[in-house]
Design a protein around this motif. Structure first.
Motif, PDB file in Angstrom:
ATOM      1  N   LYS A  44      -2.298 -15.683   5.621  1.00 35.58           N
ATOM      2  CA  LYS A  44      -2.077 -14.256   5.364  1.00 35.58           C
ATOM      3  C   LYS A  44      -1.472 -13.572   6.592  1.00 35.58           C
ATOM      4  N   PHE A  45      -1.991 -13.874   7.781  1.00 37.01           N
ATOM      5  CA  PHE A  45      -1.444 -13.292   9.014  1.00 37.01           C
ATOM      6  C   PHE A  45      -0.011 -13.757   9.254  1.00 37.01           C
ATOM      7  N   ALA A  46       0.245 -15.035   9.009  1.00 33.01           N
ATOM      8  CA  ALA A  46       1.594 -15.566   9.197  1.00 33.01           C
ATOM      9  C   ALA A  46       2.577 -14.884   8.247  1.00 33.01           C
ATOM     10  N   LYS A  47       2.148 -14.678   7.005  1.00 30.40           N
ATOM     11  CA  LYS A  47       3.011 -14.007   6.031  1.00 30.40           C
ATOM     12  C   LYS A  47       3.251 -12.555   6.436  1.00 30.40           C
ATOM     13  N   LYS A  48       2.233 -11.884   6.900  1.00 22.67           N
ATOM     14  CA  LYS A  48       2.371 -10.482   7.333  1.00 22.67           C
ATOM     15  C   LYS A  48       3.370 -10.372   8.481  1.00 22.67           C
ATOM     16  N   ALA A  49       3.449 -11.391   9.288  1.00 21.23           N
ATOM     17  CA  ALA A  49       4.369 -11.374  10.427  1.00 21.23           C
ATOM     18  C   ALA A  49       5.805 -11.671  10.023  1.00 21.23           C
ATOM     19  N   THR A  50       5.997 -12.590   9.077  1.00 24.24           N
ATOM     20  CA  THR A  50       7.353 -13.089   8.860  1.00 24.24           C
ATOM     21  C   THR A  50       7.880 -13.012   7.429  1.00 24.24           C
ATOM     22  N   ALA A  51       7.052 -12.727   6.447  1.00 29.05           N
ATOM     23  CA  ALA A  51       7.516 -12.740   5.057  1.00 29.05           C
ATOM     24  C   ALA A  51       7.081 -11.461   4.347  1.00 29.05           C
ATOM     25  N   GLY A  52       7.774 -11.105   3.319  1.00 29.63           N
ATOM     26  CA  GLY A  52       7.427  -9.917   2.547  1.00 29.63           C
ATOM     27  C   GLY A  52       8.170  -8.686   3.023  1.00 29.63           C
ATOM     28  N   ASP A  53       8.225  -7.694   2.156  1.00 30.66           N
ATOM     29  CA  ASP A  53       8.965  -6.466   2.449  1.00 30.66           C
ATOM     30  C   ASP A  53       8.422  -5.712   3.656  1.00 30.66           C
ATOM     31  N   ASP A  54       7.121  -5.772   3.867  1.00 25.78           N
ATOM     32  CA  ASP A  54       6.518  -4.999   4.950  1.00 25.78           C
ATOM     33  C   ASP A  54       6.141  -5.863   6.161  1.00 25.78           C
ATOM     34  N   SER A  55       6.752  -7.037   6.270  1.00 32.14           N
ATOM     35  CA  SER A  55       6.445  -7.912   7.411  1.00 32.14           C
ATOM     36  C   SER A  55       7.034  -7.338   8.695  1.00 32.14           C
ATOM     37  N   SER A 104       0.831  -1.195   0.000  1.00 33.62           N
ATOM     38  CA  SER A 104       0.000   0.000   0.000  1.00 33.62           C
ATOM     39  C   SER A 104       0.873   1.256   0.000  1.00 33.62           C
ATOM     40  N   GLU A 105       0.220   2.382  -0.219  1.00 32.82           N
ATOM     41  CA  GLU A 105       0.939   3.659  -0.257  1.00 32.82           C
ATOM     42  C   GLU A 105       1.589   3.978   1.086  1.00 32.82           C
ATOM     43  N   SER A 106       0.892   3.705   2.181  1.00 33.83           N
ATOM     44  CA  SER A 106       1.470   3.979   3.507  1.00 33.83           C
ATOM     45  C   SER A 106       2.645   3.049   3.793  1.00 33.83           C
ATOM     46  N   GLU A 107       2.572   1.803   3.343  1.00 28.02           N
ATOM     47  CA  GLU A 107       3.686   0.874   3.522  1.00 28.02           C
ATOM     48  C   GLU A 107       4.896   1.316   2.710  1.00 28.02           C
ATOM     49  N   GLN A 108       4.660   1.830   1.501  1.00 25.41           N
ATOM     50  CA  GLN A 108       5.750   2.348   0.674  1.00 25.41           C
ATOM     51  C   GLN A 108       6.390   3.564   1.341  1.00 25.41           C
ATOM     52  N   SER A 109       5.547   4.409   1.920  1.00 29.17           N
ATOM     53  CA  SER A 109       6.042   5.593   2.608  1.00 29.17           C
ATOM     54  C   SER A 109       6.894   5.205   3.819  1.00 29.17           C
ATOM     55  N   GLU A 110       6.432   4.233   4.588  1.00 31.94           N
ATOM     56  CA  GLU A 110       7.191   3.757   5.744  1.00 31.94           C
ATOM     57  C   GLU A 110       8.517   3.156   5.307  1.00 31.94           C
TER      58      GLU A 110
END
Length: 136
Positions: free
Chosen positions: A80-91, A2-8
């Motif tokens: 999805k929650f597990a990935k948000k916690a541990t994988a991906g650029d914004d985890s 998202s835009e806010s994640e890119q900004s962060e």
């Protein structure tokens, strides 16, 4: 992302770049700190690093989610929650790693700035001593 994640992400990258530049200035003797102040700042950064390391350990455990049930949609939500916690650029894990990088740079910068000031003070004292004793 998202835009806010890119900004962060951009803000974190800017912080890393800023502290890398400050570290270079400290290495070159351009950035100096009083020993007591620099030591206090370095100690605080080290304490922050310890807390972030602990948080990183706990965040790694977030990939083991339970209690969502056996429906396909529940399993997808759990993944999805597990990935948000541990994988991906914004985890959470990656954000914590970025924060650790910043506070590590901060601590190193403070320690270098103290060292350069101490080194500079010792050099000046040595030169002054030579002048007073008439040595060349």
């Amino acid at each position: 992302m998202s835009e806010s994640e890119q900004s962060e992400n951009a803000q974190m990258e800017a912080a890393v770049t800023r502290w890398q530049a400050l570290k270079k200035q400290a290495e070159d003797g351009e950035l100096r700190l009083d020993e007591q102040i620099g030591t206090a700042l370095a100690n605080h950064a080290d304490q922050m690093r310890t807390k972030l390391d602990t948080m990183l350990d706990f965040a790694g455990d977030l990939k083991h989610q339970a209690g969502f049930g056996t429906l396909k949609s529940a399993e997808a939500l759990r993944d999805k929650f597990a990935k948000k916690a541990t994988a991906g650029d914004d985890s959470a894990v990656n954000r914590l790693k970025q924060s650790i990088e910043v506070v590590t740079l901060m601590s190193e910068t403070y320690k270098l700035a103290i060292g350069k000031l101490t080194e500079s003070d010792q050099s000046a004292a040595s030169q002054y001593s030579k002048l007073n004793t008439g040595d060349s």
